[in-house]
Design a protein around this motif. Structure first.
Motif, PDB file in Angstrom:
ATOM      1  N   ILE A  90       0.836  -1.208   0.000  1.00 15.11           N
ATOM      2  CA  ILE A  90       0.000   0.000   0.000  1.00 15.11           C
ATOM      3  C   ILE A  90       0.867   1.253   0.000  1.00 15.11           C
ATOM      4  O   ILE A  90       0.607   2.223  -0.725  1.00 15.11           O
ATOM      5  N   ALA A  91       1.918   1.248   0.823  1.00 11.77           N
ATOM      6  CA  ALA A  91       2.810   2.410   0.871  1.00 11.77           C
ATOM      7  C   ALA A  91       3.458   2.647  -0.491  1.00 11.77           C
ATOM      8  O   ALA A  91       3.593   3.791  -0.946  1.00 11.77           O
ATOM      9  N   GLY A  92       3.854   1.575  -1.170  1.00 14.37           N
ATOM     10  CA  GLY A  92       4.449   1.729  -2.497  1.00 14.37           C
ATOM     11  C   GLY A  92       3.484   2.330  -3.489  1.00 14.37           C
ATOM     12  O   GLY A  92       3.843   3.200  -4.284  1.00 14.37           O
ATOM     13  N   LEU A  93       2.217   1.887  -3.447  1.00 18.83           N
ATOM     14  CA  LEU A  93       1.206   2.437  -4.357  1.00 18.83           C
ATOM     15  C   LEU A  93       0.981   3.921  -4.075  1.00 18.83           C
ATOM     16  O   LEU A  93       0.819   4.734  -5.001  1.00 18.83           O
ATOM     17  N   VAL A  94       0.933   4.290  -2.780  1.00 16.31           N
ATOM     18  CA  VAL A  94       0.731   5.700  -2.426  1.00 16.31           C
ATOM     19  C   VAL A  94       1.886   6.548  -2.932  1.00 16.31           C
ATOM     20  O   VAL A  94       1.700   7.645  -3.474  1.00 16.31           O
ATOM     21  N   ILE A  95       3.124   6.055  -2.764  1.00 17.77           N
ATOM     22  CA  ILE A  95       4.299   6.810  -3.214  1.00 17.77           C
ATOM     23  C   ILE A  95       4.263   6.985  -4.733  1.00 17.77           C
ATOM     24  O   ILE A  95       4.535   8.065  -5.269  1.00 17.77           O
ATOM     25  N   ILE A  96       3.922   5.909  -5.448  1.00 19.74           N
ATOM     26  CA  ILE A  96       3.856   6.005  -6.911  1.00 19.74           C
ATOM     27  C   ILE A  96       2.793   7.007  -7.347  1.00 19.74           C
ATOM     28  O   ILE A  96       2.984   7.814  -8.274  1.00 19.74           O
ATOM     29  N   LEU A 103       1.275  12.467  -9.489  1.00 19.17           N
ATOM     30  CA  LEU A 103       0.611  13.774  -9.347  1.00 19.17           C
ATOM     31  C   LEU A 103       1.614  14.914  -9.400  1.00 19.17           C
ATOM     32  O   LEU A 103       1.360  15.976  -9.984  1.00 19.17           O
ATOM     33  N   TYR A 104       2.773  14.695  -8.771  1.00 14.93           N
ATOM     34  CA  TYR A 104       3.795  15.744  -8.769  1.00 14.93           C
ATOM     35  C   TYR A 104       4.298  16.002 -10.183  1.00 14.93           C
ATOM     36  O   TYR A 104       4.465  17.159 -10.601  1.00 14.93           O
ATOM     37  N   ARG A 129       2.770  15.468 -12.989  1.00 16.56           N
ATOM     38  CA  ARG A 129       1.701  16.101 -13.768  1.00 16.56           C
ATOM     39  C   ARG A 129       1.588  17.583 -13.436  1.00 16.56           C
ATOM     40  O   ARG A 129       1.426  18.434 -14.320  1.00 16.56           O
ATOM     41  N   HIS A 130       1.682  17.890 -12.133  1.00 19.44           N
ATOM     42  CA  HIS A 130       1.607  19.284 -11.726  1.00 19.44           C
ATOM     43  C   HIS A 130       2.790  20.083 -12.265  1.00 19.44           C
ATOM     44  O   HIS A 130       2.637  21.238 -12.684  1.00 19.44           O
ATOM     45  N   SER A 131       3.968  19.473 -12.254  1.00 23.53           N
ATOM     46  CA  SER A 131       5.169  20.171 -12.748  1.00 23.53           C
ATOM     47  C   SER A 131       5.048  20.478 -14.240  1.00 23.53           C
ATOM     48  O   SER A 131       5.440  21.547 -14.705  1.00 23.53           O
ATOM     49  N   ARG A 132       4.491  19.528 -14.977  1.00 20.13           N
ATOM     50  CA  ARG A 132       4.324  19.772 -16.412  1.00 20.13           C
ATOM     51  C   ARG A 132       3.353  20.916 -16.675  1.00 20.13           C
ATOM     52  O   ARG A 132       3.522  21.706 -17.597  1.00 20.13           O
ATOM     53  N   LYS A 133       2.311  21.029 -15.894  1.00 19.31           N
ATOM     54  CA  LYS A 133       1.365  22.128 -16.063  1.00 19.31           C
ATOM     55  C   LYS A 133       2.031  23.473 -15.774  1.00 19.31           C
ATOM     56  O   LYS A 133       1.770  24.473 -16.434  1.00 19.31           O
TER      57      LYS A 133
END
Length: 240
Positions: A181-187, A192-193, A195-199
């Motif tokens: 679960i922790a790995g999925l959350v980190i991924i 999201l990060y 994607r936000h950086s590209r915007k």
């Protein structure tokens, strides 16, 4: 008047008699040591172990446990054992003394005397049966638990729910799920990060980019003012 049979019985009682085993049908355990005592006028004889058949009426000859030639020894130590006899068939035994060589053992025509009956028990066999029954019960209990709890997966019978490191199977499974679960959350956070950086890096669309620019005052063409007197005079001239 004594009958011949009674005379023979009395003669046997005088010539040979066991004092051990006792006459009260003792129970002996396998591995115990007992002193077998008797008195006899035989100087050459053999003593064998016999197993009484269930219900009586017959007996099975076992090994010779003691023999003497030209001696008056009347005692020997015997380690209780069943040899090849099966206690499940019968646990009732007795010693049988026959005068003469060992080849005459069981010969009914030779002078002889049986000992009192005694029983033999094997506590080690009972313990093994008890352990086997307990182990079987434990396996059945583990099987029922595994059917009720699909996540439970015992490695073997007994208390083997912990490995050499001391962690239980349940604890290992919990750690594995938590790490996943922790790995999925980190991924997800990394996605999201990115994607936000590209915007942030993409230029924003300006609404006025396609609107023609309005020239400044300096670029506008100059209009020469017309004198009102000129307009008036010209108009008057036409009217007249």
């Amino acid at each position: 008047m004594f009958t011949p049979f009674l005379l023979i019985a009395m003669a046997l009682m005088v010539s040979a008699q066991f004092s051990t085993p006792p006459s009260n049908r003792a129970t002996w355990k396998v591995g115990d040591v007992h002193s077998i005592k008797f008195k006899t006028t035989f100087t050459t004889f053999s003593i064998a172990l016999w197993q009484q058949a269930p219900g009586g009426g017959s007996a099975a000859l076992g090994p010779i446990v003691f023999g003497i030639t030209n001696d008056t020894t009347a005692e020997f130590d015997w380690v209780v054992q069943t040899f090849s006899f099966d206690l499940e068939t019968s646990n009732e035994f007795f010693f049988w003394m026959f005068e003469g060589s060992t080849s005459l053992q069981g010969n009914q025509s030779s002078p002889q005397l049986p000992s009192p009956y005694f029983n033999i028990t094997d506590d080690s066999a009972l313990s093994i049966s008890s352990v086997t029954a307990t182990s079987t019960s434990s396996r059945a209990s583990v099987t029922e638990t595994s059917l009720l709890s699909p996540t439970y997966s015992p490695t073997c019978d007994g208390d083997n729910s912990k490995d050499s490191g001391g962690l239980s199977v349940g604890a290992k499974a919990g750690i594995g799920v938590s790490v996943s679960i922790a790995g999925l959350v980190i991924i997800a956070c990394i996605g999201l990060y990115v994607r936000h950086s590209r915007k942030q890096q993409s230029p924003a669309l300006k609404l006025h980019d396609n609107i023609p620019s309005v020239p400044s005052d300096q670029s506008r063409p100059k209009v020469t003012p017309i004198e009102m007197s000129t307009i008036n005079s010209s108009g008057l001239a036409e009217l007249s």
